[in-house]
Design a protein around this motif. Structure first.
Motif, short mmCIF file in Angstrom:
data_model
loop_
_atom_site.label_atom_id
_atom_site.label_comp_id
_atom_site.label_asym_id
_atom_site.label_seq_id
_atom_site.Cartn_x
_atom_site.Cartn_y
_atom_site.Cartn_z
N VAL A 12 -4.11 11.55 -6.46
CA VAL A 12 -4.27 10.20 -5.93
C VAL A 12 -5.63 9.69 -6.38
O VAL A 12 -6.67 10.27 -6.03
CB VAL A 12 -4.18 10.18 -4.39
N ALA A 15 -9.16 7.79 -4.00
CA ALA A 15 -8.71 8.34 -2.72
C ALA A 15 -9.85 8.64 -1.76
O ALA A 15 -9.64 9.28 -0.73
CB ALA A 15 -7.88 9.60 -2.95
N HIS A 23 -3.14 7.66 1.57
CA HIS A 23 -2.08 8.30 0.78
C HIS A 23 -2.34 9.81 0.65
O HIS A 23 -1.43 10.63 0.84
CB HIS A 23 -2.03 7.70 -0.63
N PHE A 27 0.18 12.77 1.96
CA PHE A 27 0.80 13.75 1.06
C PHE A 27 0.48 15.17 1.52
O PHE A 27 1.37 16.03 1.56
CB PHE A 27 0.32 13.54 -0.38
N VAL A 98 -0.50 8.90 -8.16
CA VAL A 98 -0.61 7.59 -7.53
C VAL A 98 -1.82 6.88 -8.13
O VAL A 98 -2.96 7.28 -7.91
CB VAL A 98 -0.75 7.69 -6.00
N ASN A 100 -4.12 4.37 -7.81
CA ASN A 100 -4.60 3.51 -6.73
C ASN A 100 -6.00 2.95 -6.97
O ASN A 100 -6.37 1.93 -6.41
CB ASN A 100 -4.58 4.30 -5.41
N THR A 150 -0.11 0.55 -8.53
CA THR A 150 -0.50 -0.35 -7.45
C THR A 150 -0.70 -1.75 -8.02
O THR A 150 -1.57 -1.97 -8.86
CB THR A 150 -1.80 0.12 -6.77
N GLU A 217 -2.76 2.99 6.67
CA GLU A 217 -1.74 3.96 7.05
C GLU A 217 -0.35 3.33 7.20
O GLU A 217 0.66 4.03 7.13
CB GLU A 217 -2.13 4.64 8.36
N THR A 220 1.21 3.33 3.51
CA THR A 220 1.44 4.65 2.90
C THR A 220 2.88 5.14 2.96
O THR A 220 3.35 5.77 2.01
CB THR A 220 0.48 5.67 3.53
N VAL A 223 4.65 4.36 -0.17
CA VAL A 223 4.17 5.14 -1.32
C VAL A 223 4.83 6.51 -1.34
O VAL A 223 5.29 6.98 -2.39
CB VAL A 223 2.63 5.27 -1.28
N LEU A 224 4.89 7.16 -0.19
CA LEU A 224 5.52 8.48 -0.13
C LEU A 224 7.01 8.40 -0.46
O LEU A 224 7.54 9.28 -1.14
CB LEU A 224 5.29 9.12 1.24
#
Length: 300
Positions: A12, A15, A23, A27, A98, A100, A150, A217, A220, A223-224
């Motif tokens: 990520v 992050a 994220h 994960f 990811v 990001n 993103t 949050e 997220t 994303v998952l």
């Protein structure tokens, strides 16, 4: 259905805070081994520090998860390659990426310096290209990969003072489209998140009560989902505050003009028909759009 990432390795980027931190924590909480990448720069991309990434790694480890920190600058391909090599040395593979990481240098187009444009493109667009390129062969060899880009409403719909940012954010959708087609036979799925979230990128443009409703949050989960085994591909999900929507590029049905009307005036006269959004549809890939025109124009 429970979405888990046991045995998976996720990188990520960006992050150390905000969306990327959320994220990475999520994960790890669902079983992934996580590379927490953060260059540690300011919002405009200047500076650099490993403290933010290390702090997130400590959070993950304190909760019983597995993670390592990495300070690669996503705009530097050699640093990104080294990050991926380190991930493989530590965990044996890379399953999820990811993209990001991001910066802002907002100014009206008249006031933007070329250096402001290049800096933003280098992080958002080239960063996504660099990271995706660095994991691509690994994912092809594994026969498995999940990449999440993103984007932003600024790219999809436009926003004053963000020509550099908007251009980069729309470009990653084009990258997703191409990689979806190229990755399909290797079980590499590529998707995009369009977040609405309270981060340092939005902290000074929204009132506090709104920021409290759109914590990272609450983006997220999308994303998952987009990085999961059963994820779709070539999908853009807009997410904010626990609300979710799907977005795509659509095109109206082509309108064939008589030869004598293939003029600027002819286009103007039929523009209401040409821009009849009731006929709009998405295309799976560029060839299908070309075929629609050839079928109408050539009868084949």
């Amino acid at each position: 259905m429970s979405i888990r990432f046991d045995g998976k390795v996720a990188i990520v980027t960006g992050a150390g805070a905000g969306l990327g931190r959320a994220h990475a924590l999520a994960f790890a909480a669902r079983g992934a081994q996580v590379v927490v990448n953060d260059f540690g720069g300011a919002r405009d991309g200047t500076g650099g520090s490993s403290e933010a990434a290390l702090a997130v790694v400590e959070e993950i480890r304190a909760a019983g998860g597995i993670a390592i920190a990495d300070g690669a600058n996503v705009a530097d391909y050699e640093q990104v390659q080294a990050m991926v090599r380190r991930a493989v040395a530590e965990f044996g593979r890379v399953d999820i990426l990811v993209n990001n990481a991001g910066i802002l240098r907002d100014k009206s187009f008249a006031k933007l310096e070329m250096s402001d444009i290049k800096a933003v493109l280098d992080v958002h667009l080239m960063g996504a290209i660099n990271c995706s390129k660095a994991v691509w062969e690994l994912m092809r060899e594994q026969g498995y990969g999940r990449i999440v880009m993103t984007t932003s409403s600024s790219g999809m719909y436009g926003n004053f003072g963000q020509a550099n940012y908007g251009a980069a954010k729309m470009a990653v959708i084009g990258l997703m489209n191409a990689l979806t087609t190229e990755g399909r036979k290797s079980n590499i799925k590529v998707n995009t998140i369009a977040p609405v979230a309270a981060t340092r990128m939005t902290a000074d443009i929204l009132p506090e009560e709104m920021l409290q409703r759109i914590q990272p949050e609450r983006v997220t989960p999308a994303v998952l989902f987009l990085a999961s085994d059963d994820a779709p591909s070539k999908t853009v999900i807009a997410a904010g505050g626990g609300a979710f929507a799907a977005a795509t590029v659509v095109e109206t049905a082509p309108v064939l003009l008589p030869d004598e009307d293939v003029t600027p005036e002819g286009v103007a006269a039929r523009f209401a028909d040409i821009a009849d959004w009731r006929t709009a549809r998405p295309y799976d890939e560029s060839g299908h759009q070309v075929q629609a025109f050839l079928k109408l124009v050539c009868g084949q």
